[in-house]
Every structure is written in C-alpha cells, then in structure tokens.
Design a protein around this motif. Structure first.
Motif, PDB file in Angstrom:
ATOM      1  N   VAL A 115       0.790  -1.235  -0.045  1.00 22.83           N
ATOM      2  CA  VAL A 115       0.199  -0.040  -0.025  1.00 22.83           C
ATOM      3  C   VAL A 115       1.117   1.355  -0.047  1.00 22.83           C
ATOM      4  N   THR A 116       1.839   0.942  -0.514  1.00 23.10           N
ATOM      5  CA  THR A 116       2.898   2.358  -0.935  1.00 23.10           C
ATOM      6  C   THR A 116       3.011   2.372  -2.606  1.00 23.10           C
ATOM      7  N   TRP A 117       3.017   3.678  -2.882  1.00 23.06           N
ATOM      8  CA  TRP A 117       3.464   4.090  -4.174  1.00 23.06           C
ATOM      9  C   TRP A 117       4.052   5.088  -4.510  1.00 23.06           C
ATOM     10  N   ASP A 118       4.924   5.084  -5.487  1.00 21.82           N
ATOM     11  CA  ASP A 118       5.777   6.330  -6.014  1.00 21.82           C
ATOM     12  C   ASP A 118       4.848   7.295  -6.539  1.00 21.82           C
ATOM     13  N   VAL A 119       5.261   8.623  -5.998  1.00 17.58           N
ATOM     14  CA  VAL A 119       4.239   9.667  -6.507  1.00 17.58           C
ATOM     15  C   VAL A 119       5.144  10.371  -7.808  1.00 17.58           C
ATOM     16  N   PRO A 120       4.168  10.492  -8.995  1.00 23.49           N
ATOM     17  CA  PRO A 120       4.868  11.022 -10.151  1.00 23.49           C
ATOM     18  C   PRO A 120       5.015  12.256  -9.771  1.00 23.49           C
ATOM     19  N   ASP A 121       6.187  12.509 -10.780  1.00 24.17           N
ATOM     20  CA  ASP A 121       6.852  13.888 -10.718  1.00 24.17           C
ATOM     21  C   ASP A 121       5.970  15.114 -10.856  1.00 24.17           C
ATOM     22  N   ASP A 122       4.699  14.874 -11.741  1.00 19.42           N
ATOM     23  CA  ASP A 122       3.837  15.757 -11.973  1.00 19.42           C
ATOM     24  C   ASP A 122       2.517  15.785 -11.174  1.00 19.42           C
ATOM     25  N   ILE A 123       2.717  15.393 -10.040  1.00 15.84           N
ATOM     26  CA  ILE A 123       1.556  15.109  -8.951  1.00 15.84           C
ATOM     27  C   ILE A 123       2.468  15.834  -7.770  1.00 15.84           C
ATOM     28  N   THR A 124       1.605  16.939  -7.006  1.00 13.84           N
ATOM     29  CA  THR A 124       2.259  17.498  -5.755  1.00 13.84           C
ATOM     30  C   THR A 124       1.867  16.720  -4.650  1.00 13.84           C
ATOM     31  N   ASP A 125       2.653  16.856  -3.478  1.00  8.11           N
ATOM     32  CA  ASP A 125       2.453  16.369  -2.143  1.00  8.11           C
ATOM     33  C   ASP A 125       0.944  16.507  -1.781  1.00  8.11           C
ATOM     34  N   GLU A 126       0.380  17.528  -1.894  1.00  4.04           N
ATOM     35  CA  GLU A 126      -1.056  18.005  -1.369  1.00  4.04           C
ATOM     36  C   GLU A 126      -2.000  17.288  -2.197  1.00  4.04           C
ATOM     37  N   GLN A 127      -1.833  16.950  -3.606  1.00  5.12           N
ATOM     38  CA  GLN A 127      -2.557  16.200  -4.401  1.00  5.12           C
ATOM     39  C   GLN A 127      -2.451  14.763  -4.077  1.00  5.12           C
ATOM     40  N   ALA A 128      -1.407  14.410  -3.866  1.00  3.30           N
ATOM     41  CA  ALA A 128      -1.102  12.903  -3.666  1.00  3.30           C
ATOM     42  C   ALA A 128      -1.710  12.459  -2.056  1.00  3.30           C
ATOM     43  N   VAL A 129      -1.660  13.238  -1.301  1.00  2.00           N
ATOM     44  CA  VAL A 129      -2.100  12.850   0.191  1.00  2.00           C
ATOM     45  C   VAL A 129      -3.844  12.698   0.042  1.00  2.00           C
ATOM     46  N   ALA A 130      -4.277  13.531  -0.970  1.00  2.00           N
ATOM     47  CA  ALA A 130      -6.028  13.626  -1.185  1.00  2.00           C
ATOM     48  C   ALA A 130      -6.293  12.105  -1.934  1.00  2.00           C
ATOM     49  N   LEU A 131      -5.506  11.433  -2.484  1.00  3.34           N
ATOM     50  CA  LEU A 131      -5.896  10.288  -3.384  1.00  3.34           C
ATOM     51  C   LEU A 131      -5.579   9.115  -2.549  1.00  3.34           C
ATOM     52  N   ALA A 132      -4.588   8.846  -1.558  1.00  2.47           N
ATOM     53  CA  ALA A 132      -4.514   7.869  -0.858  1.00  2.47           C
ATOM     54  C   ALA A 132      -5.753   7.067  -0.414  1.00  2.47           C
ATOM     55  N   LEU A 133      -6.129   7.720   0.658  1.00  3.86           N
ATOM     56  CA  LEU A 133      -7.223   6.923   1.348  1.00  3.86           C
ATOM     57  C   LEU A 133      -8.660   7.527   0.682  1.00  3.86           C
ATOM     58  N   GLN A 134      -8.778   8.934   0.449  1.00  5.31           N
ATOM     59  CA  GLN A 134     -10.053   9.191   0.028  1.00  5.31           C
ATOM     60  C   GLN A 134     -10.323   9.025  -1.517  1.00  5.31           C
ATOM     61  N   GLY A 135      -9.094   9.314  -2.182  1.00  8.29           N
ATOM     62  CA  GLY A 135      -9.186   8.958  -3.544  1.00  8.29           C
ATOM     63  C   GLY A 135      -9.521   7.386  -3.897  1.00  8.29           C
ATOM     64  N   ASN A 136      -8.777   6.724  -3.449  1.00 14.16           N
ATOM     65  CA  ASN A 136      -9.215   5.118  -3.574  1.00 14.16           C
ATOM     66  C   ASN A 136     -10.665   4.912  -3.288  1.00 14.16           C
ATOM     67  N   SER A 137     -11.029   5.449  -2.227  1.00 12.65           N
ATOM     68  CA  SER A 137     -12.450   5.058  -1.396  1.00 12.65           C
ATOM     69  C   SER A 137     -13.463   5.617  -2.553  1.00 12.65           C
TER      70      SER A 137
END
Length: 314
Positions: free
Chosen positions: A94-116
């Motif tokens: 449950v760990t994924w590399d964050v693409p260069d064109d995705i910000t930290d703020e965008q990525a943290v929104a995707l892990a739990l709430q985005g997948n849900s």
C-alpha cells in the motif's frame, strides 16, 4: 521524533504532541519520513473509540501519509494508525511512488479518500454512463473526488452539501445539481433535482440522512454506505429492500489492503486522471503537526472544504 499521541478517548484535546521512539522496523515495511499526514473522519472515530477496528491506547492516529524514503524518493501510502508522526512504517503493498507531476498535497488526497471514492463508484456501486448517482459531502475530500470521477464516467451527479459555498463548489466540479444535505425534505429535494428516483447513491452520515437518501433510490437501485459521520448508525429497513429490490452494501477501504490488484488499479487511474487534468483534488487547510486538535475540530464542524492535512515538517 515528534508525534501526536492519544492516551485516552475523547474530544480533540486528547491529541497531544509528544516525543516518542521511532517505529521498530518490520518485515515488508519501509520507514518513511512523513511530509503530510491526511486527516479523515476515520481519525475522528479512532479518537472517539467508535472506529470499525479495535484501538489500543496509547495510540498515534493517521491512516495515510506522503513522505520520502530511500534518500528522497517521494511516496504516498496507507497505514493502520501511526501517520500523525515525523516517521511511520508503510507496507510495500500500500505504498506508491508519486509521479513528478503530482504534488504532495494532491497525492495525500488520493491515498485514502481517492481510492475510497474510486472503489465506491466503480467496485461497490458499479455505476455506468447515463445513471444518476447521489454524492454526499460533495465539497469534502472524498465527495469532491467522487463528484468528478462520476461525472467523468458519464453519470448524472446529484451532490449533497450543507452550505451555499459548498454547493457552488460541487457544481463547479461537475455536479448536475446540488441540494442542501441538512433539509428535512431531503428525499423530495433529491427527487426534484434528479427528475425522479436515482439509480445509485453514496451515504456517509447515518441516521435520518441515510433513511432519506435510501428513500430516493429507484427500484433495483444501489446504495453504498461508507461512514456514519453524524454519529448515529442507521437501521436498514429490510421490508423496503425486498419491496423495491434494493441493494445496500457497506464499504471499508482496509478490506482491499491485501488485494494485489484493487488498489494498484485505482491508484494508476487516479494518478492518470490528475495528470491529464480531468481530476482536481481539492486541497484544504494544512495544519502544523501540533495543531492536530484544531484540525479534528474543524473537520468535525464541517467548516472547511477539500482535503485537510497535517504538515509534519512544521
């Protein structure tokens, strides 16, 4: 290291900043230097001892983080507690590399709430083009993503939100119509906005909101439950289910943590949608780690929009 520690259950004030030992390494896990920790309704349930899984005290809450490992490699991942800290352990599944064109703020929104949001729509409800779907908390972290994903899939989205600014944001994100989630005549408002009963609905409040949302679902329709933010569990009316051939399903993201394909599939889709501009995570307030109590207060009061997070570097 610094971490938020909860030594008793209760209100936001039980979240206290302390110095604690670093996590002990475990097989299959990597130690991550946390940059951002997501704040979710699940964390409020952990704090109030109403979470779906048992919580042992003392406890450091937090189920999703963005951070670095291996000398600076950016990752986003899910954990079972421990996220509100300068360092935490993430399992490789449950760990994924964050693409260069995705910000930290965008990525943290995707892990739990985005997948849900993704699995609620496409695994639990299995929405298809042309269907009408109700999305609650349509300006919140999960809801704002669900509105966009459902609209992107060709569904007609009826958003629910409790204030005029939030309803305006939901419409800007692609909702066909948005109604006041606090209205006593919520069922009638949904039916009017949708032009009749809806094919599918999400539900995360519980109590009367569950009952009113279910009443707006068409015969042979589907409703997926993923929370009870209002604090009151609902009773499912089995007679109605039979009379209208309704399907009510529950959803809890940790049930997918051991699945080798489910979350990798949704993360790839989410990253691709953000990269091509068809999905825009709504980044909300970022609080310093020591302000976790304030973050919980604001989330519980539903005063903000978008994804709330703790900036662990502060």
């Amino acid at each position: 290291m610094r971490a938020i520690v909860m030594r008793e259950f209760g209100g936001p004030d039980v979240l206290r900043l302390e110095e604690v030992p670093e996590p002990v390494p475990r097989s299959g896990h990597a130690l991550v230097d946390v940059t951002l920790a997501g704040v979710n309704y699940a964390d409020l349930h952990v704090r109030g001892d109403s979470y779906l899984a048992p919580v042992e005290l003392p406890c450091t809450p937090g189920n999703e983080v963005v951070g670095t490992l291996d000398g600076g490699r950016r990752v986003v991942g899910l954990c079972r507690g421990g996220g509100y800290a300068e360092r935490t352990l993430l399992h490789r599944r449950v760990t994924w590399d964050v693409p260069d064109d995705i910000t930290d703020e965008q990525a943290v929104a995707l892990a739990l709430q985005g997948n849900s949001a993704w699995h609620l729509l496409f695994t639990a409800l299995r929405i298809t083009e042309g269907e009408t779907v109700v999305v609650p908390a349509a300006a919140g972290g999960l809801g704002s993503l669900a509105v966009q994903l459902a609209a992107r899939a060709g569904a007609k989205v009826i958003g629910l939100a409790g204030s005029a600014p939030k309803r305006k944001l939901a419409q800007e994100l692609g909702a066909h119509a948005v109604v006041d989630s606090t209205a006593d005549d919520l069922t009638e408002r949904i039916l009017e906005a949708a032009g009749g009963p809806v094919s599918a609905a999400l539900e995360m409040t519980g109590g009367a909101t569950f009952t009113r949302t279910l009443a707006a679902v068409a015969p042979r329709g589907r409703l997926a439950v993923y929370g009870y933010a209002g604090g009151e569990l609902a009773t499912v009316p089995t007679r109605d289910l039979m009379e209208r051939s309704l399907t009510v399903s529950g959803f809890w993201l940790p049930q997918l943590y051991g699945d080798r394909t489910a979350l990798p599939t949704s993360m790839r889709a989410l990253f691709a949608a953000v990269a091509d501009g068809s999905l825009t995570p709504q980044t909300g307030a970022a609080y310093a780690l020591g302000e976790a109590a304030q973050a919980h207060h604001d989330l519980g009061a539903r005063t903000g929009t978008g994804k709330l997070a703790l900036d662990v570097t502060r």
